[in-house]
Enzyme design. Sequence first.
Site, short mmCIF file in Angstrom:
data_model
loop_
_atom_site.label_atom_id
_atom_site.label_comp_id
_atom_site.label_asym_id
_atom_site.label_seq_id
_atom_site.Cartn_x
_atom_site.Cartn_y
_atom_site.Cartn_z
N HIS A 194 -15.58 -3.89 4.65
CA HIS A 194 -15.11 -2.52 4.91
C HIS A 194 -16.21 -1.86 5.72
O HIS A 194 -17.29 -1.60 5.22
CB HIS A 194 -14.86 -1.79 3.59
CG HIS A 194 -14.56 -0.32 3.76
ND1 HIS A 194 -13.39 0.26 3.30
CD2 HIS A 194 -15.26 0.68 4.35
CE1 HIS A 194 -13.40 1.55 3.60
NE2 HIS A 194 -14.53 1.83 4.22
N GLU B 115 1.13 -4.92 4.45
CA GLU B 115 0.38 -5.48 5.56
C GLU B 115 -0.30 -6.76 5.13
O GLU B 115 -0.37 -7.08 3.95
CB GLU B 115 -0.62 -4.46 6.15
CG GLU B 115 -1.68 -3.97 5.23
CD GLU B 115 -2.52 -2.83 5.81
OE1 GLU B 115 -2.07 -2.06 6.67
OE2 GLU B 115 -3.67 -2.71 5.36
N ARG C 291 -12.20 14.39 6.68
CA ARG C 291 -13.07 15.27 5.91
C ARG C 291 -14.47 14.69 5.89
O ARG C 291 -14.69 13.58 6.36
CB ARG C 291 -12.57 15.35 4.48
CG ARG C 291 -12.44 13.96 3.89
CD ARG C 291 -12.19 13.93 2.41
NE ARG C 291 -11.63 12.67 1.98
CZ ARG C 291 -12.30 11.55 1.77
NH1 ARG C 291 -13.61 11.50 1.93
NH2 ARG C 291 -11.69 10.44 1.39
N GLU D 77 -7.55 3.20 7.89
CA GLU D 77 -7.12 4.59 7.71
C GLU D 77 -8.18 5.52 8.24
O GLU D 77 -9.30 5.12 8.51
CB GLU D 77 -6.81 4.89 6.24
CG GLU D 77 -8.02 4.88 5.34
CD GLU D 77 -7.78 5.61 4.03
OE1 GLU D 77 -6.92 6.50 3.97
OE2 GLU D 77 -8.50 5.32 3.06
N LYS E 13 0.83 -1.21 0.00
CA LYS E 13 0.00 0.00 0.00
C LYS E 13 0.86 1.25 0.00
O LYS E 13 1.92 1.29 0.64
CB LYS E 13 -0.93 0.01 1.23
CG LYS E 13 -1.93 -1.14 1.20
CD LYS E 13 -2.78 -1.18 2.46
CE LYS E 13 -3.83 -0.10 2.49
NZ LYS E 13 -4.80 -0.32 3.60
P1 ADP Z 1 -7.68 4.25 -0.23
O1 ADP Z 1 -7.23 5.33 0.72
O2 ADP Z 1 -6.91 4.24 -1.51
O3 ADP Z 1 -9.17 4.22 -0.44
P2 ADP Z 1 -7.82 2.15 1.79
O4 ADP Z 1 -6.71 1.93 2.73
O5 ADP Z 1 -9.03 2.86 2.29
O6 ADP Z 1 -7.27 2.88 0.46
O7 ADP Z 1 -8.27 0.76 1.19
C1 ADP Z 1 -9.26 0.68 0.19
C2 ADP Z 1 -9.80 -0.74 0.08
O8 ADP Z 1 -8.74 -1.65 -0.21
C3 ADP Z 1 -10.43 -1.27 1.33
O9 ADP Z 1 -11.78 -0.87 1.46
C4 ADP Z 1 -10.28 -2.76 1.15
O10 ADP Z 1 -11.28 -3.24 0.28
C5 ADP Z 1 -8.95 -2.89 0.45
N1 ADP Z 1 -7.85 -3.13 1.43
C6 ADP Z 1 -6.98 -2.22 1.92
N2 ADP Z 1 -6.13 -2.79 2.82
C7 ADP Z 1 -6.45 -4.10 2.88
C8 ADP Z 1 -5.95 -5.25 3.62
N3 ADP Z 1 -4.93 -5.16 4.47
N4 ADP Z 1 -6.56 -6.44 3.43
C9 ADP Z 1 -7.61 -6.56 2.56
N5 ADP Z 1 -8.11 -5.56 1.85
C10 ADP Z 1 -7.55 -4.33 1.98
#
Ligand code: ADP
Length: 449
Positions: free
Chosen positions: A208, A200, A292, A288, A158
């Site tokens: 989510h 991770e 906002r 995260e 990520k």
């Molecule tokens: P962004 O800020 O780009 O939206 P996020 O961290 O919110 O990124 O992650 C977006 C989506 O990616 C999450 O809703 C989930 O579906 C997937 N995701 C992110 N991290 C993980 C993880 N560790 N395991 C499984 N899915 C993940």
Amino acid sequence: MFNKILIANRGEIALRIIRTCKEMGIKTVAIYSKADTESLHVRFADEAVCIGPPASSESYLNIPRIMAAVEITNSDAIHPGYGFLAENANFAEICRQSGVKFIGPTPEMINKMGDKVTAKETMIKAGVPVVPGSDGLLKDVKQGIKIANQIGYPVILKATAGGGGKGMRIVTRDEEFEDAWDSARKEAKASFTNDGIYVEKYVEEPRHIEFQIIGDQHGNVIHLSERDCSIQRRHQKLVEESPSPFMTPELREKMGEAAVKAGKCINYEGVGTIEFLVDKYRNFYFMEMNTRIQVEHPVTEEVIDHDLIKEQIKVAAGHEISGKNYYPSLHAMECRINAEDVFNGFRPSPGKITSFHSPKGHGVRVDTHVYAGYSVPPFYDSMIAKLICRAQTREECIKKMQRALDEFVIEGIKTTVPFHKALMKNEAFRSGDFNTGFMNTFDMNDCNE
Ligand code: ADP
């Protein structure tokens, strides 16, 4: 209270903010690019200032031009909406130095949460569970593979500056690591000019689930319960709802408590969202924080019956909130209607809307800036409307959504309405049995009526 708010955004959210300001007796200033001269936010605001050509970098992201508009209109606050400069700490800092209230958290809070690695570290200190992974940024592929083997595949790479689903790659074995690393870095660099990557554990079949929080300038932080945003395509949300069909009262208490803890540990001020992944055993992990207002905020508004933009403006003006959390008493769902061709890989479909009729009736809300004759510009986000339905139960809410989708007429461009119609008929969705991988198994042929 503020006298005049400049809205540093466009589209439905600009209109949404103007509406609340009017109800609060606050004057509004719209800013717009040359591509948006026919936009409703320009017409509905008390004043409007054209700040430049269509490209976002020349208009909605151009801080000097926005600050010039603030000055000539004598605005005393800026509402950034979502996207564009909403999570830009530098912009918040410039506002502060210019004596204009940025409606949102302080630059320090944005910095703490905007960088995902820093945010994770902050949460670990606060005792909020996080997804197991690297301690900070990865140095190289070798170190990444070592950590991946410690935590066990599958893992996800990520971008620390990530947003909008960009800069993420799933890796299932050592051999795939290097390619994933290269492409995640490249995408992160292009999207955020920051190629910092961390790794991770890839949580399998996760939900989510995010918590809406609000904090004031007096140290109070509360939560407004959850939204389930598991229906996603390429990590981008398509449908959101509250309450989550997966939620239990016990889990809501635990997650709500963690969300409030997360907000309190940075003395959070403003509306914000704590995003969690929840595995099938109902273990939850902080993912995260968004500092906002979010696209999907109306879902929460509908189930707790409060105007979140109004609350956001009030806390920015120093108002103190009550100490109690809010719980959903109804069910609400939002379908994001995008100008995209669902039969062509969701390809953007800008252009002129020749005919437009939006659904109406009890429990139906449409937040949109478009109308018949409006041309969707190709320069910005493809979302053209949010259809939000509210009912006593999830089942009734789905029925209402189906009825509302059937009423929706948008001609001249392609939209995601056919997808939403098919989704509402889908058995797994209807039974509440889905996770973020839902779209991988969804048959797009179901969208053919
Ligand atoms: P962004 O800020 O780009 O939206 P996020 O961290 O919110 O990124 O992650 C977006 C989506 O990616 C999450 O809703 C989930 O579906 C997937 N995701 C992110 N991290 C993980 C993880 N560790 N395991 C499984 N899915 C993940």
